[in-house]
Design a protein around this motif. Sequence first.
Motif, PDB file in Angstrom:
ATOM      1  N   SER A   1       0.839  -1.209   0.000  1.00 19.44           N
ATOM      2  CA  SER A   1       0.000   0.000   0.000  1.00 19.44           C
ATOM      3  C   SER A   1       0.873   1.259   0.000  1.00 19.44           C
ATOM      4  N   THR A   2       1.949   1.222   0.781  1.00 17.32           N
ATOM      5  CA  THR A   2       2.859   2.368   0.779  1.00 17.32           C
ATOM      6  C   THR A   2       3.478   2.552  -0.597  1.00 17.32           C
ATOM      7  N   ILE A   3       3.893   1.449  -1.169  1.00 18.14           N
ATOM      8  CA  ILE A   3       4.553   1.545  -2.463  1.00 18.14           C
ATOM      9  C   ILE A   3       3.584   2.066  -3.519  1.00 18.14           C
ATOM     10  N   LEU A   4       2.369   1.567  -3.467  1.00 13.13           N
ATOM     11  CA  LEU A   4       1.410   2.034  -4.468  1.00 13.13           C
ATOM     12  C   LEU A   4       1.130   3.530  -4.304  1.00 13.13           C
ATOM     13  N   ARG A   5       1.136   3.977  -3.051  1.00 12.76           N
ATOM     14  CA  ARG A   5       0.932   5.403  -2.831  1.00 12.76           C
ATOM     15  C   ARG A   5       2.078   6.204  -3.473  1.00 12.76           C
ATOM     16  N   GLU A   6       3.292   5.707  -3.297  1.00 12.85           N
ATOM     17  CA  GLU A   6       4.431   6.343  -3.945  1.00 12.85           C
ATOM     18  C   GLU A   6       4.235   6.355  -5.451  1.00 12.85           C
ATOM     19  N   PHE A   7       3.836   5.197  -5.950  1.00 17.13           N
ATOM     20  CA  PHE A   7       3.660   5.078  -7.401  1.00 17.13           C
ATOM     21  C   PHE A   7       2.648   6.094  -7.919  1.00 17.13           C
ATOM     22  N   GLN A   8       1.629   6.336  -7.102  1.00 19.69           N
ATOM     23  CA  GLN A   8       0.633   7.316  -7.531  1.00 19.69           C
ATOM     24  C   GLN A   8       1.277   8.670  -7.812  1.00 19.69           C
ATOM     25  N   THR A   9       2.240   9.017  -6.945  1.00 28.59           N
ATOM     26  CA  THR A   9       2.942  10.280  -7.172  1.00 28.59           C
ATOM     27  C   THR A   9       3.764  10.215  -8.452  1.00 28.59           C
ATOM     28  N   TYR A  10       4.403   9.092  -8.645  1.00 33.57           N
ATOM     29  CA  TYR A  10       5.293   8.978  -9.803  1.00 33.57           C
ATOM     30  C   TYR A  10       4.526   9.043 -11.120  1.00 33.57           C
ATOM     31  N   VAL A  11       3.328   8.475 -11.094  1.00 31.46           N
ATOM     32  CA  VAL A  11       2.556   8.428 -12.336  1.00 31.46           C
ATOM     33  C   VAL A  11       2.313   9.832 -12.860  1.00 31.46           C
ATOM     34  N   LYS A  12       2.227  10.773 -11.914  1.00 30.65           N
ATOM     35  CA  LYS A  12       1.949  12.145 -12.322  1.00 30.65           C
ATOM     36  C   LYS A  12       3.199  12.910 -12.736  1.00 30.65           C
ATOM     37  N   SER A  13       4.318  12.226 -12.695  1.00 32.87           N
ATOM     38  CA  SER A  13       5.585  12.898 -12.980  1.00 32.87           C
ATOM     39  C   SER A  13       5.584  13.569 -14.348  1.00 32.87           C
ATOM     40  N   GLN A  14       6.329  14.654 -14.429  1.00 32.14           N
ATOM     41  CA  GLN A  14       6.442  15.341 -15.722  1.00 32.14           C
ATOM     42  C   GLN A  14       7.332  14.576 -16.690  1.00 32.14           C
ATOM     43  N   ASP A  15       8.164  13.734 -16.111  1.00 30.14           N
ATOM     44  CA  ASP A  15       9.037  12.888 -16.925  1.00 30.14           C
ATOM     45  C   ASP A  15       8.197  11.715 -17.427  1.00 30.14           C
ATOM     46  N   LYS A  16       7.749  11.820 -18.657  1.00 29.21           N
ATOM     47  CA  LYS A  16       6.734  10.876 -19.121  1.00 29.21           C
ATOM     48  C   LYS A  16       7.282   9.466 -19.290  1.00 29.21           C
ATOM     49  N   ALA A  17       8.541   9.381 -19.654  1.00 30.20           N
ATOM     50  CA  ALA A  17       9.141   8.050 -19.783  1.00 30.20           C
ATOM     51  C   ALA A  17       9.092   7.350 -18.434  1.00 30.20           C
ATOM     52  N   PHE A  18       9.325   8.123 -17.390  1.00 30.37           N
ATOM     53  CA  PHE A  18       9.309   7.555 -16.052  1.00 30.37           C
ATOM     54  C   PHE A  18       7.885   7.199 -15.637  1.00 30.37           C
ATOM     55  N   ALA A  19       6.930   8.059 -15.963  1.00 28.51           N
ATOM     56  CA  ALA A  19       5.538   7.760 -15.643  1.00 28.51           C
ATOM     57  C   ALA A  19       5.118   6.455 -16.301  1.00 28.51           C
ATOM     58  N   ALA A  20       5.537   6.284 -17.544  1.00 25.22           N
ATOM     59  CA  ALA A  20       5.199   5.056 -18.261  1.00 25.22           C
ATOM     60  C   ALA A  20       5.820   3.851 -17.554  1.00 25.22           C
ATOM     61  N   ALA A  21       7.076   4.004 -17.128  1.00 30.81           N
ATOM     62  CA  ALA A  21       7.737   2.906 -16.434  1.00 30.81           C
ATOM     63  C   ALA A  21       7.018   2.581 -15.130  1.00 30.81           C
ATOM     64  N   THR A  22       6.485   3.613 -14.481  1.00 22.38           N
ATOM     65  CA  THR A  22       5.750   3.383 -13.239  1.00 22.38           C
ATOM     66  C   THR A  22       4.520   2.528 -13.489  1.00 22.38           C
ATOM     67  N   ILE A  23       3.855   2.809 -14.608  1.00 23.42           N
ATOM     68  CA  ILE A  23       2.653   2.029 -14.912  1.00 23.42           C
ATOM     69  C   ILE A  23       3.006   0.567 -15.129  1.00 23.42           C
ATOM     70  N   GLN A  24       4.116   0.363 -15.822  1.00 18.82           N
ATOM     71  CA  GLN A  24       4.601  -1.012 -15.976  1.00 18.82           C
ATOM     72  C   GLN A  24       4.832  -1.653 -14.608  1.00 18.82           C
ATOM     73  N   ALA A  25       5.434  -0.870 -13.714  1.00 19.76           N
ATOM     74  CA  ALA A  25       5.746  -1.388 -12.382  1.00 19.76           C
ATOM     75  C   ALA A  25       4.472  -1.745 -11.628  1.00 19.76           C
ATOM     76  N   ILE A  26       3.463  -0.895 -11.780  1.00 19.62           N
ATOM     77  CA  ILE A  26       2.185  -1.200 -11.126  1.00 19.62           C
ATOM     78  C   ILE A  26       1.649  -2.521 -11.657  1.00 19.62           C
ATOM     79  N   GLY A  27       1.779  -2.688 -12.946  1.00 18.82           N
ATOM     80  CA  GLY A  27       1.349  -3.940 -13.559  1.00 18.82           C
ATOM     81  C   GLY A  27       2.047  -5.135 -12.946  1.00 18.82           C
ATOM     82  N   ARG A  28       3.358  -4.971 -12.728  1.00 17.51           N
ATOM     83  CA  ARG A  28       4.106  -6.086 -12.144  1.00 17.51           C
ATOM     84  C   ARG A  28       3.683  -6.367 -10.715  1.00 17.51           C
TER      85      ARG A  28
END
Lengths: 418, 871
Positions: free
Chosen positions: B401-428
Motif C-alpha cells: 500500500s505504501t509503495i502504491l501510494r508512492e507510485f501514484q505520485t510517480y505516475v503524475k511525474s512530468q518525466d513521461k518516460a518515467f511515468a510510463a515505467a511506473t505504470i509497468q511497475a504497477i502492472g508487475r
Amino acid sequence: MIHSLFLINHLGDIFLEKHWKSVISRSVCDYFFEAREKAVDPENVPPVLQTPHHYLISIYRGKLFFLSVIQTEVPPLFVIEFLHRVADTFQDYFGGCSESVISDNVVIVYELLEEMLDNGFPLATESNVLKEMIRPPNILRSVVNTLTGGSNVGETLPQGQLSNIPWRRAGVKYTNNEAYFDVTEEIDAIVDKSGTTVSAEIQGVIEACVKLSGMPDLTMSFMNPRLLDDVSFHPCVRFRRWESERILSFIPPDGNFTLMTYHISSQNLVAIPVYVKQSISFFEAGSCGRLDITIGPKQTMGKTVEDLKVTVHMPKAVLNANLTASQGNYTYDFTTKLLVWDIGKLNPQKLPNLRGSLSMQTGVPNPEENPSLNIDLKIQQLAISGLKVSRLDMYGETYKPFKGVKYVTKAGKFQVRT
Amino acid sequence: MSTGVSYNDQGGAEAAVEAGQESTPTSSSTGAAFGLFSADFKKNEDLKEMLESNKESLKLEAMKRIVGLIAKGKSASELFPAVVKNVASKNIELKKLVYVYLVRYAEKQQDLALLSISTFQRALKDPNQFIRASALRVLSSIRVPIIVPIMMLAIKEAAADLSPYVRKTSAHAIQKLYSLDPDQKEQLIEVIEKLLKDKSTLVAGSVVMAFEEVCPDRIDLIHKNYRKLCNLLVDVEEWGQVVIISMLTRYARTQFTSPWTEGAEFDENKAFYDSDSEEKKDQTEAKPYIMDPDHRLLLRNTKPLLQSRNTAVVMAVAQLYWHLAPKHEVSIVTKSLVRLLRSHREVQYIVLQNIATMSIQRKGMFEPFIKSFYVRSTDATHIKTLKLEILTNLANEANISTILREFQTYVKSQDKAFAAATIQAIGRCATNISEVTDTCLNGLVLLLSNRDETVVAESIVVIKKLLQTQPTQHGDIIKHMAKLFDSVTVPMARASILWLMGEYCEKVPKIAPDVLRKMAKTFTAEEDIVKLQTVNLAAKLYLTNSKQTKLLTQYILNLGKYDQNYDIRDRTRFIRQLIVPNEKSGALSKYARRILLAPKPAPVLESAFKDRDRYQLGTLSHSLNLKATGYQELPDWPAVAPDHSVRNVEIVEPLRESAPIVGKTKQPKSDDKFYSDDEDEKEEEESDSSGSGSEDSSSSEESGSESEEESSEDSEKTSSDSGKSSSGSEKSSSESESDQKKKKKTKKAPQKKSKPAGDSDSDENGNGPVGQASSSSSESSSDSESDSESDSGSDSPAPKKKTEEKAKPKVAVNSKKEVSLLDLDDFSPAPTNAPKPSVLSQSLLSDLEGLSLSNITSTVQYSRAAYEMVK
C-alpha cells in the motif's frame, strides 16, 4: 584496465585524449555521441556503454564528459571511482574542472594522468603524493618558470609512495599549527503534500583542514558515537580503533581532506527544520494559476535558519509569474521555467510568504502534476543529528596546535511534493 | 593551495605559448624566425629547431607544445628523431615529457625508439629506486617487439629488487610484456609466482592484477599466499584491494564448500575460533558443515573495508559477501550499499543495478531501507527507473500500500518516460501480489482518463497484459475501454484496445461489432498499427459472429486491399484467404478459427534483472547484462573441499616450534617492546569488545578492569599526567607481556596464525601504527584465541573452552547487535570519571614511536590541550 581517456565538452568536441596502452582511434567516441544524442539531457547518458570492440564508461562532471575506453572485464565502479578521482585532482590542482582550465594546463594535466595510471592501473592517486611529484600551478612559480626555465615537476622524488602512510608527505612544517574540522550535515528529505515526511535521511561529512608539522597522530572522540552506525573513512583512519572504541584515530594527510562521511538512514528519526505550507493550482478557465507558499520553522533546535531558498521547476505551460514576496525576492526564468525564491533568514515572528498568480499558455492542457519544491537552507552551529565532537587530542608532536570544530546543517535533496 | 587566480595566470602564460608562435619567450632571433611560419606542417619545423637548440628552456617549451599536440590528438610523430635525443636530459620535467612522447609514438617508429633503450638500461642500475622504477616503467611501455628479451631481463631483475616500489613497477611491467608478447607467458608466470610471495603491501595489489591478466586460472599459485593476502588486505592501497578481493572471491569459490546449507550457523564459529589444525580435522569429519577457517578469515578481513571511502572497494566487499558468506551474514553489506546511493550519479547507477539483482533473491535485505529508494523529481531518468525496479522487487503484502501510494505520485511525474515505467511497475505489482490485483486494475483504469497520451497508452498496454493473465471476470473493464476508445488517440493504445476486443469478443458480444463499425468509418485515417489490429478484429469477429459483421468485415478488407501500406495490403490478403472459404483456399482456412482464436500465453511480467545473477555482481558483464571480454566465470562451490593443507605455508612448520622463542628473545629489546606491547594491548581490546558483546558473565575481572582503564584513558586524558600514566601503563603492559608468554607456553596453536603478523611487524617497524593496527586486526583469529585465554587466565582450562564455545558464536552471528551493545558503553558514566593509568596511552606512545620517522624520543609528551570550539 583503463585503456584510454577522452575528455569531451558539452558541444561534443574531444579536446583531450590520453592513451595508456596502444592508441585507440577517437572514432570510438561516435558510439558515445550517439547515446548522448538519444539521451537529450547529458545527465541521462548511461554511464556504461557497449561498442563492438570496446566498452565505454563515462562520467559527467562540470559540463564535461570523462570518457574511458575499456577492453576487458573490469568492475565498472572501479573505473567510475577513478574518473571521479581524476576530476577531483583537477579541481584540487586548478581550482576548477572546466574545459578552459584543462586546456590551459594541458601539460600538467598530461603529467598528472601519466602518474595516476600505469598501463591502465591506478598508480598514484593520493593528492599529497601527486603534489610532491608535480607541483600545482601558482602565479609566482609560473612567473619564475618563464624567466628561468624552471619546471613544475618536483625535483624531489615522492617518498610518500613508499611509506605505509602514502597520504602524508614527510617533513611538513608550519609556524602556526592548526587543525579545523567542519561537520556538515545534509538533510535529504521528501515531504508530501500534507506535510508528512515520506523519507528523511542525513548525510554527514567531516571535512578537515589540518596544517600540523611533523607526524601528528590525532584522535577524535564523539559525545554520542552510537549515532554513527554507517560510516566510511579516509584510508588514514584506523578501522580497529573505531570498531573497538568508537574513536577516530588517524595520522592526517596534510591540508584539506575528507575525514569521514556518515549516513543516518531513514529508519531513524530525522528532524525536519522547516515546514512548508503551499498551494499551487492551475485553473482550466482563464488559463491562469495560483501559487501560495509559506515557510515556517519546525525543529530548528533554537537556531536560526539562514540562506533559505525555494526552487520550483514549473511545468512547460507556465508563461510568467506575477507574485509578491513578503520577504526576499523571487525570479522566474521563462526559458528554463525555474522559479527561484530567495528568502534569506527565516524570521519565526513573521513567516515569509510568496503568493500571486501564474499566467499560462492558452490552449495547452493544464499540467497534471504540481511541481515539487526544492528547499535550500543552512543552519550554522548545529548538526541536526545531534552529533558532537567531544575532544580532539594530538600525540606524537610536542607543540600545541590550535583546534577548531564547526558545525553546519544544510538541506541536501530536500523536496516538498505538492 | 592553488587558487583560481593562480591558474588563470598560468593558463594565460601557457595559452600564449600554445596559440601564438610569435611570442617565443626567449631569444629574439629565433622568435622572429618562428613568427614567419604559421601553417601547421611548418610549425613542427620550428619545434624541431627548438628541440635541437642547446637551451633547456627552449627544449622544454617545445616539448610542452608537442604534448599539447598529442593531447589534442594531432600527429607529432615526424619529430621523433629530434625528441628522442633528449631522452637522457638532466631536466626532470623535460625528461618526463620526452617519456610521454616516446611511449606514444615508439610503436610507430620502432627503429628510432631503439636509440633510447640504452639510456633506460643504464637507468635500471641507478642507485635511486625511483629512477630505476621509472626507467622500467617507460621501457616496458615501449611497445617494440624487438626489445622483449631486454624487458624480460629487466622485469626479472626488478622483481628481485630491494625496493618494494621497483618490485611493484615490475608487476605492472609483467602485464605490459604479456600483452606485447603472449609467448612469454611461462616465464612471466615464474616472476608472478615469485612476486606473489612478496610481503609488501605495495606489491600485493599490482601482482594480483598481473596474475589476473596473465594466468587467472593458475589458482594453485595462490594457495600459499592466501592467508598472507587476506592479512595484508586492509593495508593494500584501495585499487589493489578491489583486484585482490575479486580474485579471492573466485579463489574461495573453488576451495571451500558452500556455506549455504542448513545448520551451518553454529558450527562455523567454533571452527573458526579454533585455529588449531588438529581440532579442525576432527571437526570436518564430525559435522555436516563447518566453515573452513580460511574461509572465515577472508570474510573477517574484508568486513572492515565496507567502510572504505572508495565505492569500488565497498562494492567489491559487498559482492564477496554475496557470493561467499552464509546467507544470514550477507545483510551486513546492505547499509554500506545504501550509503553509496548518496554518491555520484554514475556510482548510483551501478550500485542500483546490483541492488536490483540482489533484491530479487533477497527481499529482506533491502526492505528496511525501502525509503532510500524513493524517487526524487531531480533524479536522472535511468536512476529513477532503477529505483522503480527495486521498489517493485521489494513489494510484498505488507508494504504494497505504501509503495502504491508512492507510485501514484510517480505516475503524475512530468518525466513521461518515467511515468510510463511506473505504470509497468504497477502492472508487475498487480501480477505478483494477488491481493492488490483488483486495486491496481482499477487504478489503471482510472488512469485511462488521464490527459497524457503516453500514460493512457501505457495503462492500456499494461491492462491488456493484466487481463490476459486473468481474463475471466473483467468484461467490465473491457467495456470501459470500449467506451474510452473514442477519446484515446495514441495509436498503440487504440491498437491494444482493438486487440482486446478481438481476443475477448465473446465476452462483449454487443460492443465489439459496434467498435468495428466505428473503425470502419475512420479506417483510412488511422495509423498503420491500428489498421492492422482493425483487420485482425474484423477477422476474429467474422469467425465468431459472422451474421452481424460479415458486411463490415468485407468493407474493411476492401479498404485494406487498397491501402497505401504494403504490410496492410499483405495482411488483408492473407486474412481474406484465411477466413473466407473459397475453392482456391486450401486446407488452412479450415483451421482459421483455431489459428486466430488460439489461446495465447499470458505475457510474464517480471524483472529485467531476473537473470542477471548469472554474472558476478559488480562486474562489467553484470552491468551490461552480457558477457564482456575477459569475464571470468564464477565457479560453483565444489562438492568436496580440496585439501586445505595446501594453504599452509612451509615456513610455518619450523616456526611453530621456534616462534615462542623468537617472541621471547625479542621482547626484552626496548625497541620491539613497544610493538609487542601494542600487540598485546590490541588483543586485549579485542577481548574487551568480544566480552562485552557477548555479555559473557564469566569474563574475568582482569580484563574487565582493563577495559575500564582503557576507556577511562580515552575520555580522560586531561586529568592524568603523562608521567603517571606511562609508568602505570608500563606496569600493566609488563603484566600483559607475561600473560602472553604464559599463553605461548601453554598453547602452540596461536603461533601458526600470529606468525604472518609478526612478520609484517618487523617489516614495517619504521612505519608505525597503521601496519600495527592492521596486523593485529588481520590476525583476528589468533586474537580471539588469545582473548579467551586472557579472559580465563585464572580459570582452569576446562571452563575456558566452554565459555569460548558459548560466547563466540553469539558474537559472530549477531555482529550487528555487538555494535549496538558496544555503543552503550559510551553512555556508562563510570569510566569517564576514573583517571587511571592505562595500557592505551602506552600503545599510543608506541604508535608514535613508530610514526615519527626522524626524531625518535622515547618519552613523547602529548599535549592535552583543551578542546576548543570555533565560532
